[in-house]
Scaffold this active site. Sequence first.
Site, PDB file in Angstrom:
ATOM      1  N   ASP A 184      -1.620   4.277   2.654  1.00  0.00           N
ATOM      2  CA  ASP A 184       0.010   4.667   3.213  1.00  0.00           C
ATOM      3  C   ASP A 184       0.339   3.928   4.473  1.00  0.00           C
ATOM      4  O   ASP A 184      -0.389   4.267   5.486  1.00  0.00           O
ATOM      5  CB  ASP A 184       0.197   6.157   3.416  1.00  0.00           C
ATOM      6  CG  ASP A 184      -0.234   6.915   2.067  1.00  0.00           C
ATOM      7  OD1 ASP A 184      -0.804   6.348   1.272  1.00  0.00           O
ATOM      8  OD2 ASP A 184      -0.337   8.042   2.309  1.00  0.00           O
ATOM      9  N   GLU A 230       4.064  13.751  -2.242  1.00  0.00           N
ATOM     10  CA  GLU A 230       3.185  13.258  -1.170  1.00  0.00           C
ATOM     11  C   GLU A 230       4.355  12.667  -0.403  1.00  0.00           C
ATOM     12  O   GLU A 230       5.327  11.816  -1.137  1.00  0.00           O
ATOM     13  CB  GLU A 230       2.046  12.371  -1.575  1.00  0.00           C
ATOM     14  CG  GLU A 230       1.093  13.170  -2.242  1.00  0.00           C
ATOM     15  CD  GLU A 230      -0.038  12.324  -2.508  1.00  0.00           C
ATOM     16  OE1 GLU A 230      -1.420  12.784  -2.302  1.00  0.00           O
ATOM     17  OE2 GLU A 230      -0.040  10.974  -2.921  1.00  0.00           O
TER      18      GLU A 230
HETATM   19  C1  FRU Z   1      -0.780   9.432  -0.394  1.00  0.00           C
HETATM   20  C2  FRU Z   1      -1.828  10.169   0.237  1.00  0.00           C
HETATM   21  C3  FRU Z   1      -1.197  11.249   1.407  1.00  0.00           C
HETATM   22  C4  FRU Z   1      -2.576  11.515   2.392  1.00  0.00           C
HETATM   23  C5  FRU Z   1      -2.998  10.379   2.213  1.00  0.00           C
HETATM   24  C6  FRU Z   1      -4.564  10.281   2.476  1.00  0.00           C
HETATM   25  O1  FRU Z   1      -1.225   8.210  -0.646  1.00  0.00           O
HETATM   26  O2  FRU Z   1      -2.763  10.931  -0.623  1.00  0.00           O
HETATM   27  O3  FRU Z   1      -0.859  12.315   0.711  1.00  0.00           O
HETATM   28  O4  FRU Z   1      -1.888  11.979   3.487  1.00  0.00           O
HETATM   29  O5  FRU Z   1      -2.875   9.316   1.057  1.00  0.00           O
HETATM   30  O6  FRU Z   1      -5.120   9.124   2.935  1.00  0.00           O
END
Ligand code: FRU
Length: 518
Positions: free
Chosen positions: A47, A229
């Site tokens: 992300d 998320e």
């Molecule tokens: C989304 C996610 C988020 C988390 C991160 C962990 O892709 O699962 O929810 O904060 O990636 O790397």
Amino acid sequence: MKKIMSALIIAATLQSGLHAQTEAKPTEEQLYRPHFHFSPKKGWMNDPNGLYYKDGVYHLFFQYYPDGNKWGPMHWGHATSKDLVKWEEQKIALYPDELGYIFSGSAVVDKNNTSGFGDAKNSPVVAVYTYHNPNREKDGKIDVESQGIAYSLDNSKTWTKYSANPVLNNPGIRDFRDPKVFWDVKRKQWIMVLAAQDRAHLYSSKDLKSWSFQSEFGKDVGGHGGVWECPDLFPIKVEGTNEEKWVLIMNINPGGPNMGSAGQYFVGDFDGKTFKLDELFTKQLLKDKAAWLDWGKDNYASVSFDNVPEGKRVIIGWMSNWEYAQEVPTEGWRSAMTMAREVSLKRTKEGYILKNVPVSQLKSYEGKSIKKTITLTSENQLLTKSDMDLTKAVLDLDLKKMTAGKYTFMLKNALGEKLVFGIDNTAKELFIDRSQSGKTGFGNHYATPITKAPLNKAFANAKMKLLIDKTSIEIFFNDGEKVLTEIFFPNENFSELTLATDTQTGTLKMNAHELLTK
Ligand code: FRU
């Protein structure tokens, strides 16, 4: 003698074959490293995080594991750009600590120094992120995730974590993460929206350190095929009016429209405490169930930048999918970001559309151009081959006098591998078929079913903007009203673009540019 000769010939052939092979075999860098999409030099990325603009520079942080090419203990990597197109990787901004890994979150420019971390002359930048505690996770605890903050007083060169972290404890929800914070101008308060398993939680604060719960949203609306998320919440003007609406973005994994992870959005109003769905948008959801930001398989965790000049709303996403992100055939690094995109909100009788198009700064990278108009026939027609490098191109395609049937574009290489995409004006949908695009053997749904995005009608005229890099395509249909983003891994770069139609009428006007990369 005959035997010796043939042995010699075989040896020579073998040798030259071998030689040719070593010479011809492109490296992973040559084949797969994008020309103009951000990818980390080494290691794993997911992300985008902490997106903000200040003093002429855009900052992009990202979920980062420097010591491997699969997901691992999360850091915040960092890159900067003057124009949202060309990114320069910087040193790691945040490292895991005794409270846990540094998961996704946001950053804000604290102009009034509400946090007290800076002073009147130097406004701090405050990052708000999730702590994910692997020890508590191992112990089977529920309260694994909490929220922490860190600040920078030197334009993100160095960061200090707040000594009293976490600033928001876990209320007993296993998935409690990805805080996105913004300054609520009208109410003069900070608002945090975060993902709490199957809904959004909203909190408010005066100083970014102490947070109070306001409301929740979304338990029974929109897509719920997976965990929620990476949310975002921002005001935006309805195109052509002075009316302000609020958009809530919520990413979901899995449960996307074409399998795996994807981003959805909601349109409504925000009164400083509660996000309420707009009436027209509610009707739209009765028909469509969810509104998708991007229909392709590879745009996840899209969120927006803080403090962008001229009130523009710019987003960027991770150009991959949790279904196969850790298996795609790059070794030294994994993943790239999408092109940064400007969003706008359009209202029609049927509902709202959150449009997104590449940021206007991309224009200044347009180099050599090819313009042509072709009359459509049922023959397969060549649009461009050796006259343009199709591993770094932006193409504006304008179709006129369309009929029923398919408009099938093919991006090909000399090995016969191809990415097939286009408009099915009979089935009323856009599609991308990457089942013959080279390496495809990862994930359950990487290659099939093929990607489809429904259209609300058959079109007489349509426009497509294509952004093509070595390993990705971003399709913006009719000024970004429908977007599809996908990655691909051919064994040789694609070098030819053709169009086949079922029709005998109409024209295609192409305005293509090779992109300048340095
Ligand atoms: C989304 C996610 C988020 C988390 C991160 C962990 O892709 O699962 O929810 O904060 O990636 O790397």
